[in-house]
Scaffold this motif. Structure first.
Motif, PDB file in Angstrom:
ATOM      1  N   PHE A   1       0.809  -1.213   0.000  1.00 49.83           N
ATOM      2  CA  PHE A   1       0.000   0.000   0.000  1.00 49.83           C
ATOM      3  C   PHE A   1       0.846   1.267   0.000  1.00 49.83           C
ATOM      4  N   HIS A   2       2.160   1.110  -0.042  1.00 50.60           N
ATOM      5  CA  HIS A   2       3.115   2.196  -0.298  1.00 50.60           C
ATOM      6  C   HIS A   2       3.057   3.331   0.725  1.00 50.60           C
ATOM      7  N   LEU A   3       2.885   2.970   1.998  1.00 53.20           N
ATOM      8  CA  LEU A   3       3.026   3.970   3.051  1.00 53.20           C
ATOM      9  C   LEU A   3       4.509   4.175   3.338  1.00 53.20           C
ATOM     10  N   SER A   4       4.880   5.399   3.663  1.00 51.36           N
ATOM     11  CA  SER A   4       6.263   5.662   4.053  1.00 51.36           C
ATOM     12  C   SER A   4       6.515   5.145   5.470  1.00 51.36           C
ATOM     13  N   ASP A   5       7.783   5.054   5.863  1.00 55.27           N
ATOM     14  CA  ASP A   5       8.103   4.624   7.223  1.00 55.27           C
ATOM     15  C   ASP A   5       7.470   5.550   8.259  1.00 55.27           C
ATOM     16  N   SER A   6       7.493   6.862   7.990  1.00 51.38           N
ATOM     17  CA  SER A   6       6.916   7.817   8.942  1.00 51.38           C
ATOM     18  C   SER A   6       5.398   7.687   8.993  1.00 51.38           C
ATOM     19  N   ALA A   7       4.765   7.441   7.837  1.00 53.75           N
ATOM     20  CA  ALA A   7       3.305   7.270   7.816  1.00 53.75           C
ATOM     21  C   ALA A   7       2.904   6.008   8.565  1.00 53.75           C
ATOM     22  N   PHE A   8       3.678   4.952   8.406  1.00 57.44           N
ATOM     23  CA  PHE A   8       3.376   3.719   9.130  1.00 57.44           C
ATOM     24  C   PHE A   8       3.565   3.902  10.630  1.00 57.44           C
ATOM     25  N   SER A   9       4.588   4.662  11.026  1.00 60.55           N
ATOM     26  CA  SER A   9       4.787   4.955  12.449  1.00 60.55           C
ATOM     27  C   SER A   9       3.584   5.708  13.008  1.00 60.55           C
ATOM     28  N   LEU A  10       3.065   6.676  12.245  1.00 63.46           N
ATOM     29  CA  LEU A  10       1.898   7.437  12.675  1.00 63.46           C
ATOM     30  C   LEU A  10       0.679   6.533  12.789  1.00 63.46           C
ATOM     31  N   LEU A  11       0.515   5.618  11.838  1.00 64.00           N
ATOM     32  CA  LEU A  11      -0.605   4.674  11.897  1.00 64.00           C
ATOM     33  C   LEU A  11      -0.529   3.840  13.176  1.00 64.00           C
ATOM     34  N   LEU A  12       0.680   3.385  13.548  1.00 62.01           N
ATOM     35  CA  LEU A  12       0.842   2.606  14.770  1.00 62.01           C
ATOM     36  C   LEU A  12       0.419   3.400  16.001  1.00 62.01           C
ATOM     37  N   VAL A  13       0.781   4.692  16.030  1.00 57.09           N
ATOM     38  CA  VAL A  13       0.432   5.533  17.178  1.00 57.09           C
ATOM     39  C   VAL A  13      -1.076   5.717  17.279  1.00 57.09           C
ATOM     40  N   VAL A  14      -1.711   6.043  16.150  1.00 51.91           N
ATOM     41  CA  VAL A  14      -3.161   6.258  16.149  1.00 51.91           C
ATOM     42  C   VAL A  14      -3.895   4.980  16.537  1.00 51.91           C
ATOM     43  N   ALA A  15      -3.481   3.879  15.947  1.00 56.14           N
ATOM     44  CA  ALA A  15      -4.138   2.603  16.239  1.00 56.14           C
ATOM     45  C   ALA A  15      -3.982   2.237  17.709  1.00 56.14           C
ATOM     46  N   SER A  16      -2.810   2.465  18.260  1.00 52.61           N
ATOM     47  CA  SER A  16      -2.572   2.125  19.664  1.00 52.61           C
ATOM     48  C   SER A  16      -3.426   2.974  20.594  1.00 52.61           C
TER      49      SER A  16
ATOM     50  N   GLY B   1      18.559  -2.171  12.195  1.00 51.81           N
ATOM     51  CA  GLY B   1      19.424  -2.728  13.227  1.00 51.81           C
ATOM     52  C   GLY B   1      19.391  -1.905  14.495  1.00 51.81           C
ATOM     53  N   LEU B   2      19.417  -0.583  14.355  1.00 52.45           N
ATOM     54  CA  LEU B   2      19.340   0.290  15.523  1.00 52.45           C
ATOM     55  C   LEU B   2      17.967   0.182  16.176  1.00 52.45           C
ATOM     56  N   VAL B   3      16.918   0.050  15.373  1.00 48.84           N
ATOM     57  CA  VAL B   3      15.568  -0.124  15.910  1.00 48.84           C
ATOM     58  C   VAL B   3      15.519  -1.340  16.840  1.00 48.84           C
ATOM     59  N   ALA B   4      16.047  -2.459  16.371  1.00 46.21           N
ATOM     60  CA  ALA B   4      16.021  -3.684  17.172  1.00 46.21           C
ATOM     61  C   ALA B   4      16.864  -3.544  18.435  1.00 46.21           C
ATOM     62  N   GLY B   5      18.034  -2.933  18.328  1.00 50.08           N
ATOM     63  CA  GLY B   5      18.897  -2.767  19.488  1.00 50.08           C
ATOM     64  C   GLY B   5      18.286  -1.870  20.546  1.00 50.08           C
ATOM     65  N   LEU B   6      17.675  -0.770  20.113  1.00 52.33           N
ATOM     66  CA  LEU B   6      17.014   0.136  21.063  1.00 52.33           C
ATOM     67  C   LEU B   6      15.848  -0.553  21.748  1.00 52.33           C
TER      68      LEU B   6
ATOM     69  N   ALA C   1      10.641   5.057  14.606  1.00 50.76           N
ATOM     70  CA  ALA C   1      10.885   6.337  13.950  1.00 50.76           C
ATOM     71  C   ALA C   1      12.310   6.831  14.211  1.00 50.76           C
ATOM     72  N   ILE C   2      12.745   6.772  15.467  1.00 46.75           N
ATOM     73  CA  ILE C   2      14.090   7.250  15.816  1.00 46.75           C
ATOM     74  C   ILE C   2      15.156   6.353  15.197  1.00 46.75           C
ATOM     75  N   GLY C   3      14.951   5.029  15.323  1.00 48.02           N
ATOM     76  CA  GLY C   3      15.943   4.097  14.807  1.00 48.02           C
ATOM     77  C   GLY C   3      16.114   4.179  13.305  1.00 48.02           C
ATOM     78  N   THR C   4      15.003   4.267  12.560  1.00 45.33           N
ATOM     79  CA  THR C   4      15.107   4.344  11.103  1.00 45.33           C
ATOM     80  C   THR C   4      15.696   5.680  10.659  1.00 45.33           C
TER      81      THR C   4
END
Length: 401
Positions: free
Chosen positions: A45-60, A376-381, A367-370
């Motif tokens: 569905f071609h959402l950007s990484d930032s758009a997907f992060s926002l979707l996660l926040v709204v859904a949560s 890799g940074l996302v997983a480590g954090l 969002a911060i890791g990407t």
């Protein structure tokens, strides 16, 4: 047979048997959809990484708000069957919408609005199980919760290898939606037919007598909320695993969606025997220490995936991941329910609060890791925050809760 011992109370109790059947179906729904949501969002569905992060926040945010409201209402009115039917209907509508509208707006509405409104269904199942378990001896009650959570994991063992084969044969990712719709219809039908009628149960389920504001105050109390936030870091690590595994394997030649399904399926299969073995040690090890050990093992698994994804050694990470996962997927739930032991609905809503905290941490970490370093940074954090949160819980529980 010793292996069957954890199942005996469930097989003899119609309410617990219903909860078990619904958890199997709900687990199959989650196993079919959850590992692929990130890949669907970004690659289909071609959402950007930032758009997907926002979707996660709204859904949560919506998921936790509705779960808290439904949980309080269930305690106030003792109408758990009605709430289960409503949330089951949202699950069906959300799954079906993407079939009717297979585009980015349909995906966003389903995953940011309708499916989050169904999130309370999972908590209501454990509230039902907790109430039904009160008719059983004390020594069986904790085993019931761990065994039911293990049953939720069983479909991952069966479903994900099937999807691995299907995706390798060229099946599109969007095929998960018709299968999930079938499962959600079955969930709704079983709930309508067999969920015990409100006011006619074998166990006592009295109204809480609290106003909505009083119930919120009970949930938001510092003693409860601090522990929910600490456990939220653990949930964030589990959520990040499902996000990272699909995206990392998509970037590795020869992996892709089929490898994602195979990895997640084997992981879930390994978690089940660990979960079934947990009742043997629950009375011997205090909850805070067990949760910390589980998170430490899970952190090794999560942080290692991006580092080893391109090597055969990545499959070895499933052993600490499964051992730790068996703990962090079951014990925080039991811990949270004990915090509000007289309020089954509110206790179930604490799982949603933990999910909100975890999903918020997941979204922020993603969002911060990407932005700073990649997956890799996302997983480590995420792994580090989970261990820190488990340590905070251990520190807060130096004295009895």
């Amino acid at each position: 047979m010793p292996f069957l011992a954890p199942f005996r109370p469930i097989l003899r109790d119609p309410a617990l048997l219903l909860a078990a059947a619904l958890l199997l179906l709900y687990g199959a729904h989650a196993a079919t959809m959850a590992p692929y949501v990130s890949a669907l969002a970004v690659t289909v569905f071609h959402l950007s990484d930032s758009a997907f992060s926002l979707l996660l926040v709204v859904a949560s945010g919506l998921a936790v708000s509705s779960s808290v409201v439904f949980g309080i209402l269930a305690d106030q009115r003792a109408n758990r069957r009605g709430i289960a039917l409503v949330t089951g209907a949202f699950l069906t509508l959300g799954t079906g919408l993407v079939i009717l509208a297979p585009n980015a707006p349909g995906f966003v509405v389903a995953h940011a609005l309708l499916l989050p409104l169904s999130g309370s269904f999972f908590g209501q199942l454990f509230a039902l199980a907790r109430l039904a378990a009160t008719t059983h001896p004390e020594e069986d009650r904790r085993a019931v919760q761990s065994t039911l959570r293990a049953l939720f994991a069983v479909p991952w063992v069966v479903v994900l290898p099937v999807w691995a084969v299907a995706f390798r044969a060229g099946t599109p990712l969007t095929a998960v939606y018709p299968v999930c719709l079938t499962l959600s219809v079955a969930i709704l039908a079983l709930t309508a037919l067999f969920w015990p009628r409100d006011g006619a149960t074998r166990w006592s389920d009295t109204r809480s007598g609290l106003t909505f504001r009083q119930s919120l105050g009970e949930i938001a109390g510092g003693r409860v909320l601090a522990r929910v936030l600490a456990l939220g870091t653990i949930h964030g690590a589990v959520t990040l695993y499902l996000v990272v595994i699909g995206l990392v394997f998509e970037l590795v030649p020869g992996r892709g969606a089929g490898a994602t399904a195979l990895y997640a399926g084997i992981m879930a299969g390994l978690e089940v025997p660990f979960m079934l073995a947990l009742p043997r040690i629950l009375g011997r090890v205090e909850a805070r220490s067990l949760i910390w050990v589980g998170m430490a093992l899970y952190a090794v698994h999560l942080a290692g995936i991006p580092l080893l994804a391109g090597t055969p050694f990545v499959w070895l990470l499933m052993l600490p991941g499964a051992a730790g996962g068996a703990i962090v997927l079951t014990q925080p739930m039991a811990y949270l329910q004990e915090l509000l032991s007289d309020r089954p609905g509110a206790g179930a809503s604490l799982m949603a609060l933990q999910k909100l905290a975890g999903d918020g941490i997941c979204a922020a970490t993603f969002a911060i890791g990407t932005a700073l370093g990649g997956y890799g940074l996302v997983a480590g954090l995420g792994a580090g925050l989970g261990v820190l949160g488990a340590g905070m819980l251990w520190w807060m529980d130096r004295r009895p809760v």
